[in-house]
Design an enzyme around this catalytic site. Structure first.
Site, short mmCIF file in Angstrom:
data_model
loop_
_atom_site.label_atom_id
_atom_site.label_comp_id
_atom_site.label_asym_id
_atom_site.label_seq_id
_atom_site.Cartn_x
_atom_site.Cartn_y
_atom_site.Cartn_z
N SER A 217 0.85 -1.19 0.00
CA SER A 217 0.00 0.00 0.00
C SER A 217 0.89 1.24 0.00
O SER A 217 1.85 1.33 0.76
CB SER A 217 -0.93 0.00 1.22
OG SER A 217 -0.20 -0.11 2.42
N MET A 218 0.54 2.19 -0.87
CA MET A 218 1.37 3.38 -1.06
C MET A 218 0.58 4.66 -0.90
O MET A 218 0.83 5.65 -1.60
CB MET A 218 2.07 3.30 -2.42
CG MET A 218 2.97 2.09 -2.55
SD MET A 218 3.94 2.03 -4.06
CE MET A 218 2.63 1.75 -5.25
N ALA A 220 -1.79 7.65 -1.19
CA ALA A 220 -2.50 8.26 -2.31
C ALA A 220 -2.03 7.72 -3.66
O ALA A 220 -2.72 7.88 -4.67
CB ALA A 220 -2.34 9.78 -2.27
N GLY A 222 -1.77 4.62 -4.37
CA GLY A 222 -2.47 3.37 -4.68
C GLY A 222 -1.78 2.13 -4.16
O GLY A 222 -1.18 2.13 -3.09
N GLY A 248 -5.43 1.04 6.08
CA GLY A 248 -4.76 -0.21 5.72
C GLY A 248 -5.54 -1.43 6.15
O GLY A 248 -5.51 -2.47 5.48
N ASP A 249 -6.27 -1.31 7.27
CA ASP A 249 -7.06 -2.44 7.76
C ASP A 249 -8.26 -2.69 6.85
O ASP A 249 -8.62 -3.85 6.59
CB ASP A 249 -7.52 -2.18 9.19
CG ASP A 249 -6.36 -1.92 10.13
OD1 ASP A 249 -5.29 -2.51 9.91
OD2 ASP A 249 -6.51 -1.12 11.07
#
Length: 303
Positions: A217-218, A220, A222, A248-249
């Site tokens: 996960s990055m 904004a 994506g 993230g969850d």
């Protein structure tokens, strides 16, 4: 049924304030107190999406009892394992002014003994009967070995249950040894686990150590997924402003759905990315905004 494992359960406290004055008195506009920890947040999202879930983890002391009571009040099925140490409290201070910033204060959690870990492993193994997937997420409390998630993932794999691991530091570095179905670090966690190189190279390195797939996960920017089907990127059409705690969850909840509702990786990524973005629009971790989800989901670009 999807089992979520939170070894470092918490009572999450969120203060909403109209601006923070670090050298003065702050008047709190609203307070939220409820059971937390990354696995609990995942379970809340999955339950809101209509999936059967079971929350497990380590809980102790008055705070542990408060966590258990809140899970019951939320009608989230739970089978927690009691330990002697006191469960932790976390504090999020969320600025409701135009800045929309959030500061997090996380206690380290209890000290867990080897005997308590052994007892939990037996408890966990018994819960796997009938499970479709397992989510292993969050920090490890003191006393647990760095390969705890690798062990739990390997136990699940031995029972034919796919596992997702969302961890940081040594726990992430060891996790591929348990051959999880998915590892889900963010970009900073990946850089710490595999220094040097691009995110794609770091993800491929973790996959080479035993993980079936690695999803990065990055924020904004994506998502990046290195999988057996190929490497995919999910690009967001716009930035959602708000509280990133729990985004993230929600993303992990979307990935868990992909394990129990098999489909092509592009569609699995689109759903996970949309859930993560929709979580930012809510003030409390473990929730997502259905309107934001419906709007952003079809606009996410997969390459």
């Amino acid at each position: 049924m999807i089992i979520t494992v939170t070894l470092n359960l918490a009572l999450d406290v969120t203060y909403q304030v109209p601006g923070v004055h670090w050298d003065g008195v702050n008047r709190v506009g609203a307070v939220h107190r409820r059971a937390g920890g990354k696995g609990v947040n995942v379970a809340r999202v999955l339950a809101a999406l209509g999936r059967d879930v079971l929350v497990t983890g380590l809980a102790g002391g008055p705070t542990g009892r408060a966590i258990e009571a809140d899970l019951a009040a939320a009608r989230l099925p739970a089978e927690l394992y009691a330990i002697a140490g006191e469960s932790r409290t976390t504090l999020a201070v969320s600025d409701t002014s135009a800045s929309r910033r959030t500061a997090l204060f996380n206690e380290p959690g209890p000290e867990v003994t080897p005997a308590e870990l052994a007892g939990f492993l037996g408890h966990y193994d018994s819960l796997l009967t009938g499970a479709d997937a397992v989510v292993l997420s969050g920090s490890l409390p003191r006393g647990l070995p760095a390969d705890a998630y690798a062990t739990l993932a390997a136990v699940a794999a031995g029972r034919g249950v796919p596992a997702i691991v969302d961890a940081d530091g040594d726990a992430l570095r060891h996790a591929p040894e348990g051959r999880p179905a998915i590892l889900k670090p963010n970009a900073e966690e990946l850089a710490r686990a595999v220094p040097g190189g691009t995110p794609a190279e770091g993800a491929q390195a973790l996959r080479g150590r035993g993980a079936d797939a690695v999803v990065v996960s990055m924020g904004a920017d994506g998502l990046l997924a290195v999988t057996g089907e190929g490497t995919f990127a999910a690009r967001m059409p716009y930035t959602v402003r708000g509280n990133p705690t729990g985004a993230g969850d929600s993303l992990v909840a979307g990935l868990a759905l992909g394990l129990v509702e098999p489909g092509p990786w592009p569609e699995r990524l689109r759903r996970a990315a949309a859930l993560g973005a929709a979580a930012v629009a809510t003030p409390v971790a473990g929730e997502f905004d259905p309107g934001v989800y419906a709007d952003i989901h079809p606009q996410i670009i997969i390459t």
